[in-house]
Design an enzyme around this catalytic site. Sequence first.
Site, mmCIF file in Angstrom:
data_model
loop_
_atom_site.group_PDB
_atom_site.id
_atom_site.type_symbol
_atom_site.label_atom_id
_atom_site.label_comp_id
_atom_site.label_asym_id
_atom_site.label_seq_id
_atom_site.Cartn_x
_atom_site.Cartn_y
_atom_site.Cartn_z
ATOM 1 N N LYS A 6 0.840 -1.193 0.000
ATOM 2 C CA LYS A 6 0.000 0.000 0.000
ATOM 3 C C LYS A 6 0.878 1.248 0.000
ATOM 4 O O LYS A 6 1.650 1.465 0.930
ATOM 5 C CB LYS A 6 -0.897 0.033 1.255
ATOM 6 C CG LYS A 6 -1.905 1.162 1.189
ATOM 7 C CD LYS A 6 -2.588 1.419 2.523
ATOM 8 C CE LYS A 6 -2.034 2.595 3.256
ATOM 9 N NZ LYS A 6 -2.101 3.890 2.561
ATOM 10 N N CYS A 28 13.226 11.840 5.974
ATOM 11 C CA CYS A 28 13.424 11.435 7.379
ATOM 12 C C CYS A 28 14.857 11.672 7.824
ATOM 13 O O CYS A 28 15.121 11.748 9.016
ATOM 14 C CB CYS A 28 13.045 9.969 7.541
ATOM 15 S SG CYS A 28 13.901 8.903 6.375
ATOM 16 N N GLU A 75 9.200 15.920 15.508
ATOM 17 C CA GLU A 75 9.519 15.944 14.081
ATOM 18 C C GLU A 75 8.545 16.876 13.363
ATOM 19 O O GLU A 75 7.335 16.715 13.484
ATOM 20 C CB GLU A 75 9.399 14.526 13.515
ATOM 21 C CG GLU A 75 9.818 14.443 12.072
ATOM 22 C CD GLU A 75 9.602 13.056 11.482
ATOM 23 O OE1 GLU A 75 8.530 12.461 11.724
ATOM 24 O OE2 GLU A 75 10.496 12.580 10.771
HETATM 25 P P1 NDP Z 1 2.185 7.868 8.279
HETATM 26 O O1 NDP Z 1 2.686 7.098 9.429
HETATM 27 O O2 NDP Z 1 1.039 8.759 8.481
HETATM 28 O O3 NDP Z 1 1.777 6.916 7.078
HETATM 29 C C1 NDP Z 1 2.674 5.987 6.487
HETATM 30 C C2 NDP Z 1 1.870 4.916 5.780
HETATM 31 O O4 NDP Z 1 1.155 4.144 6.748
HETATM 32 C C3 NDP Z 1 0.821 5.457 4.829
HETATM 33 O O5 NDP Z 1 0.707 4.596 3.729
HETATM 34 C C4 NDP Z 1 -0.421 5.446 5.693
HETATM 35 O O6 NDP Z 1 -1.611 5.477 4.960
HETATM 36 C C5 NDP Z 1 -0.227 4.141 6.440
HETATM 37 N N1 NDP Z 1 -0.991 4.023 7.686
HETATM 38 C C6 NDP Z 1 -1.548 4.996 8.444
HETATM 39 N N2 NDP Z 1 -2.183 4.465 9.518
HETATM 40 C C7 NDP Z 1 -2.010 3.127 9.442
HETATM 41 C C8 NDP Z 1 -2.422 2.029 10.266
HETATM 42 N N3 NDP Z 1 -3.113 2.188 11.382
HETATM 43 N N4 NDP Z 1 -2.084 0.776 9.890
HETATM 44 C C9 NDP Z 1 -1.340 0.582 8.769
HETATM 45 N N5 NDP Z 1 -0.943 1.581 7.941
HETATM 46 C C10 NDP Z 1 -1.257 2.839 8.284
HETATM 47 O O7 NDP Z 1 3.449 8.671 7.717
HETATM 48 P P2 NDP Z 1 3.474 9.752 6.564
HETATM 49 O O8 NDP Z 1 2.918 9.168 5.319
HETATM 50 O O9 NDP Z 1 2.892 11.016 7.117
HETATM 51 O O10 NDP Z 1 5.046 9.919 6.333
HETATM 52 C C11 NDP Z 1 5.855 10.771 7.059
HETATM 53 C C12 NDP Z 1 6.581 10.004 8.147
HETATM 54 O O11 NDP Z 1 7.379 8.971 7.590
HETATM 55 C C13 NDP Z 1 7.559 10.885 8.901
HETATM 56 O O12 NDP Z 1 7.422 10.661 10.278
HETATM 57 C C14 NDP Z 1 8.916 10.406 8.435
HETATM 58 O O13 NDP Z 1 9.962 10.603 9.328
HETATM 59 C C15 NDP Z 1 8.664 8.961 8.200
HETATM 60 N N6 NDP Z 1 9.677 8.414 7.306
HETATM 61 C C16 NDP Z 1 10.637 7.571 7.829
HETATM 62 C C17 NDP Z 1 11.664 7.094 7.036
HETATM 63 C C18 NDP Z 1 12.696 6.154 7.565
HETATM 64 O O14 NDP Z 1 13.345 5.493 6.760
HETATM 65 N N7 NDP Z 1 12.896 6.044 8.862
HETATM 66 C C19 NDP Z 1 11.760 7.486 5.618
HETATM 67 C C20 NDP Z 1 10.700 8.364 5.187
HETATM 68 C C21 NDP Z 1 9.697 8.807 6.014
HETATM 69 P P3 NDP Z 1 -2.311 6.916 4.641
HETATM 70 O O15 NDP Z 1 -1.520 7.510 3.550
HETATM 71 O O16 NDP Z 1 -3.685 6.632 4.281
HETATM 72 O O17 NDP Z 1 -2.210 7.710 5.924
#
Ligand code: NDP
Length: 485
Positions: free
Chosen positions: A178, A287, A389
């Site tokens: 997803k 990130c 963050e």
């Molecule tokens: P989210 O945690 O909001 O979402 C990430 C993904 O998880 C999306 O596809 C989201 O869907 C999905 N999701 C949300 N809720 C659930 C759930 N309960 N169960 C399963 N899946 C779920 O992050 P963001 O998309 O806002 O991304 C930004 C974040 O990602 C920042 O905190 C950043 O630091 C982190 N990040 C970390 C990296 C690393 O390598 N450590 C690299 C890049 C980013 P939906 O889009 O519908 O919300």
Amino acid sequence: MAEARKKIQLKNYINGSFRDPSSGNYLNNYNPAIGELYALTPDSNEDDVNLAVKAAEMAFPLWSKMPIESRSRIMTRIADLIEQNLDILASAETDDTGKPLSLSNEVDIPRSAANFRFFANAISLFSSESHAMNDAVNYTLRKPIGVVACISPWNLPLYLFTWKIAPALAAGNCVVAKPSEVTPRTAFLLSKICDEAGLPHGVLNIVHGLGTTVGKAMVEHPNVKAISFTGGTETGRTIAAAAAPMFKKVSLELGGKNPNIIFADADLDKAIDTSVLSSFRNQGQICLCGSRIYVQRPVYERFKTEFMAKSYMLKVGDPRDPSTNIGSVVSEAHMKKILEHIEIAKKEGGEILLGGNQLKLKGRCEHGWFIHPTIIEGLPIDCRTNQEEIFGPVVTIQPFETEEEVMALANGTNYGLSASIWTNDIKRATRMADEIDAGIVWINTWMKRDLRTPFGGMKQSGLGREGGLEALRFFTEPKNVCIQY
Ligand code: NDP
């Protein structure tokens, strides 16, 4: 409704076919640089996830037993097709995220191809251990797990999506994936590429929709054996809690609040130029961005002045303009969140040295969501601005006197993803690298990546490591076999 029909309509990719969501509902997908609805994303639900998991289960015997060379050949074809479709993919990535087209062209899409090519090769070199005893020998098998889930965020959409999918497939698993519903377009294009490359049906299934419905159903499905997730720390916590009672394997790549430390003996010109990138590249939505800058007192004023001047010169503009350095942030909601954080910083006593507000452009992007690169001074380590963050073009800057002092500052948050240290004193560099709470440490550089290295964070930045053999180990189940002579 007539208006909605004109939009690009994405579809799920399940068992090799392009399907509408079973609900028949779609989510709005905006181009953030122009603030306009331009595509409709399937608003899938548990039924779609169940179909995808079923398809993946059915494909697993064929894919897991396919000779490595054949799997590798198909994955290499996918990499080739990503490269051949560079312009289309880069353009879609930029429309979805607002990032400069130059960045999509030079980084996001080439890296997505590299992910497939790297793991297509890595799997042919993957070996397992053997342990000899006096009267017996042990050998370890590394078997694919089965059906695995890959869930990715919006900041580097295809780049991070493929970083998970490629090792999972290379190791012989079948995948239900997803993308973020905020940026689903290149994942949809990838499903077409996989089809064209001859990936057997059901091996990769892409289900679009909300994390709270589709993501949740993937995590909770009893037949999904492992979850590879990149996203926010709070979402990671929810996933870890759901997966734990089912004893699923989880890999969590979460948020960061990374320190960027500049000592007085550093090559200052290089440190300043790189700090501009590590602060504001991709609108600060990486990130690994260094959002807390610490500069040793003797060079603080010079660093600050030049860093501000160079940041001021960054062109915030239409992502399609080749001279643009900073595009729009990913959504209106995210822009508001960043602006709220800037207000909090002001209330906490921070002085805004640069930026601090929304930027209104003229012309094509007049309704887009842009923020000036923002530099904030004068905040203590324990304030929200230095602890949470923000994930936007916002950094704090602060002087320090000694190595001990900056080490305490660097380690003074709950995060532990990455750190940059600028110094020409090799002993200090290695000493600090050893002690700093970070999964990734760069010395005199930033964002230099070798796909063979372990990638991930400690503390609340995550659990487990991606990259190279670490990823292939995560996506396989070790089984030890002991033979008595
Ligand atoms: P989210 O945690 O909001 O979402 C990430 C993904 O998880 C999306 O596809 C989201 O869907 C999905 N999701 C949300 N809720 C659930 C759930 N309960 N169960 C399963 N899946 C779920 O992050 P963001 O998309 O806002 O991304 C930004 C974040 O990602 C920042 O905190 C950043 O630091 C982190 N990040 C970390 C990296 C690393 O390598 N450590 C690299 C890049 C980013 P939906 O889009 O519908 O919300």
